[in-house]
Design a protein around this motif. Structure first.
Motif, PDB file in Angstrom:
ATOM      1  N   ALA A 194       0.765  -1.088   0.110  1.00 34.98           N
ATOM      2  CA  ALA A 194       0.003   0.093  -0.028  1.00 34.98           C
ATOM      3  C   ALA A 194       0.909   1.272  -0.032  1.00 34.98           C
ATOM      4  CB  ALA A 194      -0.920  -0.151   1.235  1.00 34.98           C
ATOM      5  N   ILE A 195       1.942   1.302   0.970  1.00 33.69           N
ATOM      6  CA  ILE A 195       2.941   2.626   1.029  1.00 33.69           C
ATOM      7  C   ILE A 195       3.270   2.600  -0.366  1.00 33.69           C
ATOM      8  CG2 ILE A 195       4.908   3.471   1.890  1.00 33.69           C
ATOM      9  CD1 ILE A 195       4.068   2.185   4.576  1.00 33.69           C
ATOM     10  N   LEU A 196       3.878   1.520  -1.130  1.00 32.19           N
ATOM     11  CA  LEU A 196       4.693   1.477  -2.316  1.00 32.19           C
ATOM     12  C   LEU A 196       3.874   2.314  -3.424  1.00 32.19           C
ATOM     13  CD1 LEU A 196       6.973   0.884  -4.101  1.00 32.19           C
ATOM     14  CD2 LEU A 196       6.154  -1.359  -4.530  1.00 32.19           C
ATOM     15  N   TYR A 197       2.609   1.889  -3.474  1.00 30.03           N
ATOM     16  CA  TYR A 197       1.683   2.187  -4.548  1.00 30.03           C
ATOM     17  C   TYR A 197       1.251   3.855  -4.326  1.00 30.03           C
ATOM     18  CZ  TYR A 197       1.283  -1.853  -7.268  1.00 30.03           C
ATOM     19  OH  TYR A 197       1.665  -2.798  -8.319  1.00 30.03           O
ATOM     20  N   TYR A 198       1.344   4.102  -2.770  1.00 29.96           N
ATOM     21  CA  TYR A 198       1.031   5.536  -2.612  1.00 29.96           C
ATOM     22  C   TYR A 198       2.130   6.510  -2.965  1.00 29.96           C
ATOM     23  CZ  TYR A 198      -0.271   9.751   0.138  1.00 29.96           C
ATOM     24  OH  TYR A 198      -0.362  10.942   0.293  1.00 29.96           O
ATOM     25  N   THR A 199       3.593   5.829  -2.887  1.00 30.13           N
ATOM     26  CA  THR A 199       4.553   6.646  -3.313  1.00 30.13           C
ATOM     27  C   THR A 199       4.532   6.479  -4.740  1.00 30.13           C
ATOM     28  OG1 THR A 199       6.088   4.767  -3.466  1.00 30.13           O
ATOM     29  CG2 THR A 199       6.050   5.904  -1.383  1.00 30.13           C
ATOM     30  N   ILE A 200       4.017   5.745  -5.816  1.00 32.60           N
ATOM     31  CA  ILE A 200       3.660   5.749  -7.037  1.00 32.60           C
ATOM     32  C   ILE A 200       3.000   6.875  -7.333  1.00 32.60           C
ATOM     33  CG2 ILE A 200       2.732   4.566  -9.131  1.00 32.60           C
ATOM     34  CD1 ILE A 200       3.873   1.968  -7.868  1.00 32.60           C
ATOM     35  N   TYR A 201       1.737   7.039  -6.469  1.00 32.77           N
ATOM     36  CA  TYR A 201       0.721   7.957  -7.071  1.00 32.77           C
ATOM     37  C   TYR A 201       1.579   9.517  -6.703  1.00 32.77           C
ATOM     38  CZ  TYR A 201      -3.057  11.153  -5.827  1.00 32.77           C
ATOM     39  OH  TYR A 201      -4.196  12.285  -5.936  1.00 32.77           O
ATOM     40  N   LEU A 202       2.184   9.516  -5.654  1.00 30.36           N
ATOM     41  CA  LEU A 202       3.056  10.844  -5.343  1.00 30.36           C
ATOM     42  C   LEU A 202       3.754  11.178  -6.502  1.00 30.36           C
ATOM     43  CD1 LEU A 202       3.338  10.560  -1.708  1.00 30.36           C
ATOM     44  CD2 LEU A 202       1.738  11.956  -2.615  1.00 30.36           C
ATOM     45  N   GLY A 203       4.687  10.084  -6.833  1.00 28.32           N
ATOM     46  CA  GLY A 203       5.752  10.151  -7.863  1.00 28.32           C
ATOM     47  C   GLY A 203       5.152  10.735  -9.144  1.00 28.32           C
ATOM     48  N   SER A 204       3.996  10.408  -9.502  1.00 32.17           N
ATOM     49  CA  SER A 204       3.428  10.682 -10.872  1.00 32.17           C
ATOM     50  C   SER A 204       3.305  12.337 -10.983  1.00 32.17           C
ATOM     51  CB  SER A 204       2.046  10.052 -11.006  1.00 32.17           C
ATOM     52  OG  SER A 204       0.933  10.431  -9.919  1.00 32.17           O
ATOM     53  N   SER A 205       3.100  12.914  -9.713  1.00 40.35           N
ATOM     54  CA  SER A 205       3.013  14.493  -9.688  1.00 40.35           C
ATOM     55  C   SER A 205       4.162  15.085  -8.925  1.00 40.35           C
ATOM     56  CB  SER A 205       1.596  14.566  -8.799  1.00 40.35           C
ATOM     57  OG  SER A 205       1.706  14.524  -7.679  1.00 40.35           O
ATOM     58  N   MET A 206       5.128  14.461  -8.741  1.00 42.06           N
ATOM     59  CA  MET A 206       6.356  14.772  -8.204  1.00 42.06           C
ATOM     60  C   MET A 206       7.626  14.436  -8.636  1.00 42.06           C
ATOM     61  SD  MET A 206       7.081  14.978  -3.880  1.00 42.06           S
ATOM     62  CE  MET A 206       7.387  13.069  -3.625  1.00 42.06           C
ATOM     63  N   PRO A 207       8.004  14.763  -9.927  1.00 38.96           N
ATOM     64  CA  PRO A 207       9.283  14.339 -10.699  1.00 38.96           C
ATOM     65  C   PRO A 207      10.447  14.864  -9.648  1.00 38.96           C
ATOM     66  CG  PRO A 207       8.122  16.230 -11.650  1.00 38.96           C
ATOM     67  CD  PRO A 207       7.072  15.747 -10.646  1.00 38.96           C
ATOM     68  N   ILE A 208      11.412  13.777 -10.009  1.00 37.03           N
ATOM     69  CA  ILE A 208      12.775  14.226  -9.374  1.00 37.03           C
ATOM     70  C   ILE A 208      13.824  14.060 -10.394  1.00 37.03           C
ATOM     71  CG2 ILE A 208      14.646  13.733  -7.314  1.00 37.03           C
ATOM     72  CD1 ILE A 208      12.146  12.983  -5.710  1.00 37.03           C
ATOM     73  N   ALA A 209      14.550  15.078 -10.538  1.00 30.83           N
ATOM     74  CA  ALA A 209      15.681  15.161 -11.752  1.00 30.83           C
ATOM     75  C   ALA A 209      17.022  15.728 -11.185  1.00 30.83           C
ATOM     76  CB  ALA A 209      15.017  15.650 -12.889  1.00 30.83           C
ATOM     77  N   LEU A 210      18.032  15.179 -11.428  1.00 31.19           N
ATOM     78  CA  LEU A 210      19.420  15.577 -11.283  1.00 31.19           C
ATOM     79  C   LEU A 210      19.835  16.845 -12.102  1.00 31.19           C
ATOM     80  CD1 LEU A 210      21.532  12.515 -10.623  1.00 31.19           C
ATOM     81  CD2 LEU A 210      20.570  14.029  -9.157  1.00 31.19           C
ATOM     82  N   PRO A 211      20.519  17.637 -11.837  1.00 26.28           N
ATOM     83  CA  PRO A 211      20.945  18.836 -12.855  1.00 26.28           C
ATOM     84  C   PRO A 211      21.533  18.217 -14.058  1.00 26.28           C
ATOM     85  CG  PRO A 211      21.687  19.246 -10.650  1.00 26.28           C
ATOM     86  CD  PRO A 211      21.397  17.916 -10.513  1.00 26.28           C
ATOM     87  N   ASP A 212      21.292  18.841 -15.048  1.00 24.50           N
ATOM     88  CA  ASP A 212      21.871  18.548 -16.412  1.00 24.50           C
ATOM     89  C   ASP A 212      23.354  18.042 -16.249  1.00 24.50           C
ATOM     90  OD1 ASP A 212      19.554  18.598 -17.737  1.00 24.50           O
ATOM     91  OD2 ASP A 212      19.983  20.469 -18.274  1.00 24.50           O
ATOM     92  N   GLU A 213      24.086  18.937 -15.620  1.00 21.27           N
ATOM     93  CA  GLU A 213      25.486  18.551 -15.203  1.00 21.27           C
ATOM     94  C   GLU A 213      25.889  18.809 -13.843  1.00 21.27           C
ATOM     95  OE1 GLU A 213      30.027  20.294 -16.778  1.00 21.27           O
ATOM     96  OE2 GLU A 213      28.021  20.502 -18.280  1.00 21.27           O
ATOM     97  N   MET A 214      26.489  17.950 -13.239  1.00 16.31           N
ATOM     98  CA  MET A 214      27.115  18.187 -11.981  1.00 16.31           C
ATOM     99  C   MET A 214      28.523  17.351 -11.640  1.00 16.31           C
ATOM    100  SD  MET A 214      24.861  17.055  -8.503  1.00 16.31           S
ATOM    101  CE  MET A 214      24.657  15.299  -8.641  1.00 16.31           C
ATOM    102  N   PHE A 215      29.243  17.952 -11.153  1.00 16.17           N
ATOM    103  CA  PHE A 215      30.710  17.543 -11.054  1.00 16.17           C
ATOM    104  C   PHE A 215      31.471  17.164 -12.254  1.00 16.17           C
ATOM    105  CE2 PHE A 215      28.272  15.752  -6.901  1.00 16.17           C
ATOM    106  CZ  PHE A 215      28.625  16.746  -6.226  1.00 16.17           C
TER     107      PHE A 215
END
Length: 560
Positions: A194-215
């Motif tokens: 249930a928690i995993l699928y709730y995080t999937i629901y949150l993730g669909s509206s909460m994208p996380i991306a690294l900077p195009d260039e880092m280090f």
């Protein structure tokens, strides 16, 4: 409507395999015994050797062997037509994969949890062990390097999958601690999923991306480094702490995903737009025989499964008879995933008309994971009314988590092999778990960056070799099991026949690829391909000499 017929025939076939064929093989051929003391009890150390509930172990085993391969292979092989792909998946699961996986578990458990490489020494001979382990290490190197690249690319292209993918690790760590404190498995499972699928629901509206260039590195390269740092740490933790609960939760997630996908087929009953046999292939398309049988590996039969069965799963087997549930049923689960993948990329969920399907599948290799995510998401939306965005995030997370759990187990297995080499050649420094893990991760990173440059795409360079190498490894594993059966005076045809078929197809494919690499001037692939082909021939010759000697000795005893 045709999709329902395909699904029903596939389910009936796999039910026959589970209820009848696997029972016959387990009881009459392998003769699994509840009273046999498994390595998990005999050598229990709380880290690698841990007696485990068969349902939890099934979750670990299944998600470790599945990875993204039972999605990628079928989604590519459908290019030749859905009929040959479906037949190979169904019959391969019943008579090849299930016997191979269950047999590797049985053989390893009967020999103190030894890996197939180490086991080949006692079954065939010392030279065979060294040769066998070369193939095993190459397969693991390919799998780990490529899956690291695949996950990194998925995080870049599908930032919605980042949050739920990493959240699953936190959930697994908590569940591992609670299970250790004897908290009931069923409520933990329900809460974790249930928690995993709730995080999937949150993730669909909460994208996380690294900077195009880092280090000084691209986002893709940074993700690869982060993933291998994680895999190194995860591979050193006790299996009960992260590996088992993470894999079990992922296994439950897959069951939910399969219910959604299969349920959507029965609700919407989509037609098939892909051709039964594709007669409009591109001019440069290779022959379906033998390439079909190495393109679909996981989902039909895969040598990587033998590495997992004898590397981690056999060390956690509570009872020998659990090997049928873990090994054969794990293969059935993977076959079911491969089957629904074929439906998702063949039906109107992916393309409305045959012409549109041919546009998507313009050449061999087109479609693949993206076709599964798009087709599967449309299928779920049409059947259950779940939004396309949420459904596509769910399937993307499924692919990422499967590839991630395979990396976890793969790096651990590489560590085992390096430590075994330390024992064989008396190199004390690489017997240390931390050092062996660092060597394993370094090899993968050298491949990813050394061969592929700063973007970290090097893992893909040797990926074309994976299909034939992996299937040659499957045939070698079946060979070791067959020799064990022959020495025990038991029928070996149930493993020798699949072994012979897989070996012929894989060797033929390897020879074809060798010619292609030579014409391209790709000397890295020429060298690796030739090495695998030569090693496989030498192992076969060694095994044949052992079989001939055993039969001669048996005949001499009979005459006396």
């Amino acid at each position: 409507m045709q999709s329902v017929v395909i699904v029903l025939l596939g389910i009936v076939g796999m039910l026959f395999g589970w209820f009848f064929y696997s029972k016959f093989i387990a009881e009459k051929i392998f003769k699994m015994d509840d009273n046999f003391v498994t390595p998990a009890h005999e050598l229990e150390d709380g880290v690698d050797y841990v007696p485990t509930n068969k349902v939890v172990l099934w979750g670990h085993h299944f998600t470790s062997v599945a990875g993204a391969a039972p999605i990628v292979g079928p989604a590519i092989a459908v290019y030749w037509g859905w009929v040959p792909a479906v037949l190979w998946v169904v019959f391969g699961t019943i008579f090849f994969a299930g016997v191979h996986d269950m047999g590797a578990l049985w053989a390893s458990a009967r020999n103190k949890g030894k890996s197939m490489g180490a086991l080949s020494e006692s079954v065939i001979g010392k030279r065979t062990r060294a040769l066998f382990m070369i193939v095993v290490f190459l397969v693991l190197l390919m799998v780990n390097a490529v899956f690291g690249v695949v996950i990194a690319k998925s995080f870049v292209s599908q930032p919605n999958a980042v949050f739920p993918a990493w959240s699953a690790i936190v959930v697994a760590l908590v569940i591992g601690q609670l299970l250790r404190r004897k908290v009931s498995l069923i409520p933990l499972c329900l809460i974790g999923v249930a928690i995993l699928y709730y995080t999937i629901y949150l993730g669909s509206s909460m994208p996380i991306a690294l900077p195009d260039e880092m280090f000084g590195l691209s986002a893709n390269a940074n993700w690869i480094i982060i993933l291998f740092i994680y895999a190194a740490i995860a591979s050193l933790l006790p299996v009960w702490m992260l590996l088992q609960p993470r894999d079990f939760i992922n296994g439950m997630q897959l069951l939910v995903g399969l219910v959604l996908l299969y349920g959507a087929v029965f609700i919407s009953m989509p037609d098939i737009t892909a051709p039964a046999f594709n007669t409009q292939t591109a001019v440069d398309t290779p022959s379906i025989i033998p390439l079909l049988f190495v393109t679909i590996a996981c989902g039909a039969v895969s040598g990587f499964h033998g590495i997992v069965s004898s590397g981690t799963s056999s060390k956690q087997l509570n009872k020998e008879t659990d090997g049928r549930f873990v090994g054969y049923l794990g293969a059935v689960g993977e076959g079911m995933l491969a089957l629904i993948t074929l439906v998702a990329v063949s039906g109107v969920a992916l393309a409305v008309s045959p012409e549109e399907w041919h546009e998507i599948y313009s050449h061999l290799g087109a479609g693949s994971v993206s076709a599964f995510i798009n087709g599967g998401a449309n299928l779920i939306e049409n059947g259950w009314g779940i939004s396309q965005e949420v459904a596509s995030t769910l399937l993307a997370v499924m692919v990422v988590l499967f590839a991630g759990t395979t990396m976890d187990s793969g790096v651990r297995l590489q560590r085992y092999i390096i430590q075994e080499w330390g024992d064989i050649y008396n190199i004390s420094i690489i017997r240390n778990g931390v050092v062996a893990t660092l060597v394993a991760v370094l090899c993968c990173l050298l491949l990813a960056f050394g061969a592929g440059g700063a973007d970290g795409s090097g893992g893909m360079i040797i990926w074309p070799l994976f299909g034939s190498t992996n299937q040659i490894l499957a045939s070698l594993t079946l060979l070791v099991i067959s020799v064990m059966l022959i020495k025990a005076n038991r029928p070996a045809k149930y493993t020798l026949i699949p072994m012979s078929f897989v070996l012929i197809m894989a060797f033929f494919a390897g020879v074809i690829k060798l010619g292609e690499y030579y014409q391209q001037g790709n000397w890295l692939l020429v060298t690796l391909d030739l090495l695998v082909l030569v090693v496989s021939v030498l192992v076969m010759l060694e095994a044949w000499s052992v079989i001939v000697k055993h039969r001669k000795d048996s005949a001499d005893i009979t005459e006396q």
